[in-house]
Design an enzyme around this catalytic site. Structure first.
Site, PDB file in Angstrom:
ATOM      1  N   THR A 163      37.565  33.928  33.900  1.00 56.42           N
ATOM      2  CA  THR A 163      37.618  34.733  35.117  1.00 56.42           C
ATOM      3  C   THR A 163      38.966  35.440  35.250  1.00 56.42           C
ATOM      4  O   THR A 163      39.764  35.439  34.294  1.00 56.42           O
ATOM      5  CB  THR A 163      37.220  33.873  36.347  1.00 56.42           C
ATOM      6  N   LYS A 191      39.158  38.525  31.934  1.00 52.52           N
ATOM      7  CA  LYS A 191      37.836  38.987  31.483  1.00 52.52           C
ATOM      8  C   LYS A 191      37.906  40.105  30.439  1.00 52.52           C
ATOM      9  O   LYS A 191      37.021  40.224  29.600  1.00 52.52           O
ATOM     10  CB  LYS A 191      36.997  39.461  32.676  1.00 52.52           C
ATOM     11  N   ILE A 226      29.202  41.849  47.220  1.00 47.08           N
ATOM     12  CA  ILE A 226      29.334  40.762  46.255  1.00 47.08           C
ATOM     13  C   ILE A 226      30.277  39.648  46.735  1.00 47.08           C
ATOM     14  O   ILE A 226      30.396  38.614  46.105  1.00 47.08           O
ATOM     15  CB  ILE A 226      29.744  41.258  44.841  1.00 47.08           C
ATOM     16  N   GLN A 267      25.033  34.384  37.831  1.00 43.16           N
ATOM     17  CA  GLN A 267      25.903  34.567  36.663  1.00 43.16           C
ATOM     18  C   GLN A 267      26.172  33.202  36.018  1.00 43.16           C
ATOM     19  O   GLN A 267      26.261  33.080  34.802  1.00 43.16           O
ATOM     20  CB  GLN A 267      27.189  35.363  36.974  1.00 43.16           C
TER      21      GLN A 267
END
Ligand code: ATR
EC number: 1.1.1.25
Length: 301
Positions: free
Chosen positions: A64, A68, A238, A268
């Site tokens: 993360t 990424k 999100i 995810q």
């Protein structure tokens, strides 16, 4: 040798991560002997940390912020076609043959929409934001040939991303700033909010505060938004903490259908879980674990 499978997430910061509770709940629900932990990995330490995980027998990792994109720089990692096109990955799978990288963020967003009975085929998609989160989602809808527009506070950044997606997918992606926000909102069937507005230090800010064409008075604003948002418009933010951002609340009050980021986080994760184990986890178990952890955080405040 212990038969407990090892998994984890690398990031910086990482203490807020809900991935450990979510994945551990899924492993335990399926009776898989596994442990999933969060690791603080500083940018300069990423390569070493991934190689060490491989030596330590890890089966899978999530990657993360802020790693990424940089994780794809290592030549010992093979990206799948989608993560390669996007240039960002959030999942690593360790196999005897090598380390593979995947991007499950975008498909997580798509499955979150579908889980709310929102079909996306052929729909006009407006993505707000042009950072890392927008990038994955915008590439996916670009690749699926949806009519797509990306808008961002810094218009040039949206234009650059749109041009890149157009070039790689053959889609004709448009871009802009926030000056035509209401027209863009009217055009969209699905609006996906990917910026940090509505969370942390921006908790009291909505995208509608970013344009002069929207009144600041609550009643006037609501009446105005009602003209541009319909009950068929889906507004997806999100962000999952808070559960309802100011933007989402305004969209709901104006009559749109709204979805928060919880199920994107869950899907995810579920997709990564399936890549690692070959088994489909129970998404409701993962969702419950996330909601419970979020409630506990809320009570800590
Ligand atoms: P992420 O990986 O979460 O997408 P990022 O790559 O840093 O994070 O991108 C942050 C996004 O939030 C960008 O679209 C950014 O807009 P700019 O490109 O104009 O900076 C947006 N953003 C951050 N703070 C914002 C603010 N106060 N108002 C509007 N947009 C903001």
């Amino acid at each position: 040798m212990s038969n407990v499978q090892k998994y984890g997430v690398f990031g910086d910061p990482i203490h807020h991560s809900l991935s450990p509770v979510m994945h551990n709940a899924a492993f335990s629900n399926l009776g898989i002997p596994a442990v999933y932990e969060a690791f603080l990995v500083k940018p300069g330490d990423l390569e070493h940390a991934v190689l060490k995980a491989k030596d330590d027998g890890f089966r899978g990792l999530n990657i993360t912020i802020p790693h990424k994109e940089s994780v794809l720089k290592f030549d010992f990692i093979s990206p799948d076609p989608f993560s390669k096109m996007v240039g960002a990955a959030n999942t690593l799978r360790f196999l005897p043959t090598g380390i593979e990288a995947f991007n499950t963020d975008a498909m997580g967003a798509l499955l979150a929409l579908e889980s709310e009975n929102c079909s996306t085929d052929g729909k006009n998609i407006l993505v707000i934001g042009a950072g890392g989160a927008s990038r994955s989602i915008s590439f996916l809808f670009g690749q699926r040939q949806n009519p797509l527009k990306i808008i961002n506070r810094t218009a040039e950044k949206a234009e650059k991303l749109a041009a890149e997606i157009s070039g790689k997918t053959g889609n004709n992606v448009s871009a802009g700033g926030f000056s035509n926000l209401l027209d863009d909102v009217e055009w969209a069937d699905i609006i996906i909010q990917t910026t940090e507005l509505g969370m942390g230090k921006y908790e009291s800010v909505s995208v509608f505060d970013q344009t002069e064409s929207v009144d600041s008075d609550e009643n006037l604003r609501n009446n105005l938004l009602k003209k541009y948002l319909t009950p068929n418009t889906v507004v997806f933010d999100i962000v999952y903490n808070p559960k309802e951002t100011k933007f989402l609340k305004e969209a709901r009050t104006a009559g749109a259908k709204t979805i928060n980021g919880t199920m994107m986080l869950v899907y995810q994760g579920a997709l990564a879980f399936e890549l690692w184990t070959g088994q489909k986890p129970d998404v409701s178990v993962m969702k419950d674990a996330v909601l419970k952890a979020l409630d506990a955080k809320q009570n800590e405040k």
